[in-house]
Design an enzyme around this catalytic site. Structure first.
Site, PDB file in Angstrom:
ATOM      1  N   GLN A 197       0.816  -1.211   0.000  1.00 44.26           N
ATOM      2  CA  GLN A 197       0.000   0.000   0.000  1.00 44.26           C
ATOM      3  C   GLN A 197       0.852   1.265   0.000  1.00 44.26           C
ATOM      4  O   GLN A 197       0.381   2.328  -0.376  1.00 44.26           O
ATOM      5  CB  GLN A 197      -0.944   0.005   1.209  1.00 44.26           C
ATOM      6  N   GLN A 198       2.126   1.141   0.424  1.00 43.10           N
ATOM      7  CA  GLN A 198       3.008   2.299   0.441  1.00 43.10           C
ATOM      8  C   GLN A 198       3.558   2.623  -0.938  1.00 43.10           C
ATOM      9  O   GLN A 198       4.070   3.713  -1.169  1.00 43.10           O
ATOM     10  CB  GLN A 198       4.174   2.051   1.409  1.00 43.10           C
ATOM     11  N   CYS A 199       3.459   1.686  -1.865  1.00 43.04           N
ATOM     12  CA  CYS A 199       3.997   1.892  -3.204  1.00 43.04           C
ATOM     13  C   CYS A 199       2.934   2.527  -4.098  1.00 43.04           C
ATOM     14  O   CYS A 199       1.744   2.255  -3.962  1.00 43.04           O
ATOM     15  CB  CYS A 199       4.429   0.569  -3.826  1.00 43.04           C
ATOM     16  N   THR A 200       3.391   3.381  -5.020  1.00 41.03           N
ATOM     17  CA  THR A 200       2.487   3.970  -5.999  1.00 41.03           C
ATOM     18  C   THR A 200       2.236   2.950  -7.110  1.00 41.03           C
ATOM     19  O   THR A 200       3.168   2.560  -7.833  1.00 41.03           O
ATOM     20  CB  THR A 200       3.097   5.250  -6.604  1.00 41.03           C
TER      21      THR A 200
END
Length: 353
Positions: free
Chosen positions: A215-218
């Site tokens: 979820q932290q990655c684009t």
């Protein structure tokens, strides 16, 4: 281009423009390659990460070898790749953590944060154009503030899954441009254009808190970074060819767009922002005014930064509501809440009647 199509093109200006790329990932690689295509000779890349195994297929300046042995620093690998493509480029990579609001700075991090802030200030001061190509909203706040204070041209590119935003920040005014009027409501002078944060009414926070690694990655469609990166560079080049450079007005309506010539850029339009929607294969150009209560470029924030320096920044990093308090957004939120309460109260009274 200059010989056959556009004799008025100032290629030396493009060549000698010093570009600072904050972010050396998917967007940073796309922007750097397009800058190289335009003949830009001075490119500095900044990042705090290393090349991972999943990066080379999406980030065009890296190869599989760069991801071995825990990965090379992205900024250094990207800078070396540019030299391998064209040895005449003066490219360098800087490994740097950019301090961010919503990410508190404890005593153990204080010295490093002060040093990182000073390095970022020096980098922005020594370059002509700053590209914001990072993953998170909060990482763009400090460079936006510093660049506004130093009157630098900022190009911003941000990605969603199938959407993108490319925009230029308004360059703060000086005596030479204060007299430039709005074009009868059809255009906004460059010094009155908003920044990335001018459409927000909340301060940036920690966007990675309580999120899993994925979820932290684009997560984006693979082609979007190339489109947005190319647009960011093309907008910069068009601005450099405009007589007013970063102070060039952006039109609010289609009829006011200049098609080039003496009053505009020979390359065409110089919009404030371009928003793209890949699901519909649509793109729109929008312009908006600077927000007097912006948490990044308002006069109040700039004054606090320019007079208090790092002490102000530290308070902004560590105190969640500080930026909203000093810009008046806290009071604005309260007034909106009060208005909603009165509205509900009026509707209940009508129901009783």
């Amino acid at each position: 281009m200059k010989w056959r199509l556009m004799p008025e093109l100032d290629l030396d200006l493009i060549k000698n423009t010093r570009c600072l790329l904050l972010g050396s990932g998917t967007l940073g690689c796309s922007v750097a390659r397009t800058l190289l295509g335009w003949g830009v000779r001075y490119i500095t890349l900044v990042d705090n990460g290393c090349v991972s195994y999943s990066n080379p297929v999406r980030q065009s300046l890296f190869t599989y070898k760069d991801s071995l042995n825990s990965g090379r620093p992205k900024s250094e690998a990207a800078a070396d790749a540019l030299k391998a493509i064209f040895p005449g480029v003066e490219s360098c990579g800087v490994q740097l953590n950019i301090p961010m609001p919503g990410h508190p700075i404890g005593p153990s991090l204080l010295a490093d944060t002060r040093t990182n802030t000073q390095v970022l200030e020096e980098l922005i001061g020594s370059h002509d154009v700053v590209f914001l190509l990072m993953d998170s909203r909060e990482s763009r706040w400090l460079p936006t503030l510093i660049a506004a204070s130093k009157r630098k041209l900022v190009m911003n590119a941000a990605l969603g899954f199938d959407t993108y935003l490319v925009m230029r920040h308004g360059v703060k005014s000086d005596d030479a441009v204060n007299s430039i009027p709005d074009c009868s409501g059809k255009s906004i002078p460059g010094h009155k254009l908003g920044c990335y944060f001018c459409n927000d009414v909340t301060a940036p926070g920690n966007s990675q808190r309580d999120r899993t690694l994925d979820q932290q990655c684009t997560v984006t469609r693979p082609g979007i970074s190339a489109v947005a990166g190319a647009l960011a560079v093309e907008l910069m080049v068009s601005l450099l060819q405009h007589p007013l450079r970063g102070y060039a007005p952006a039109s609010c309506v289609e009829e006011c767009h200049s098609e080039g010539g003496e009053e505009g850029s020979p390359l065409g339009l110089v919009p404030h922002s371009v928003r793209g929607f890949l699901a519909k294969f649509q793109q729109v150009s929008l312009a908006s005014h600077v927000f007097s209560q912006c948490i990044a470029c308002s006069d109040k924030v700039l004054y606090e930064y320019e007079t208090r320096g790092f002490d102000f920044l530290l308070q902004a990093f560590n105190t969640p509501d500080y930026l909203e308090d000093i810009t008046g957004l806290t009071q604005l939120h309260k007034e909106m809440e009060d208005a909603q309460i009165w509205e509900l109260s009026d509707s209940e009274s009508c129901d009783l009647e």
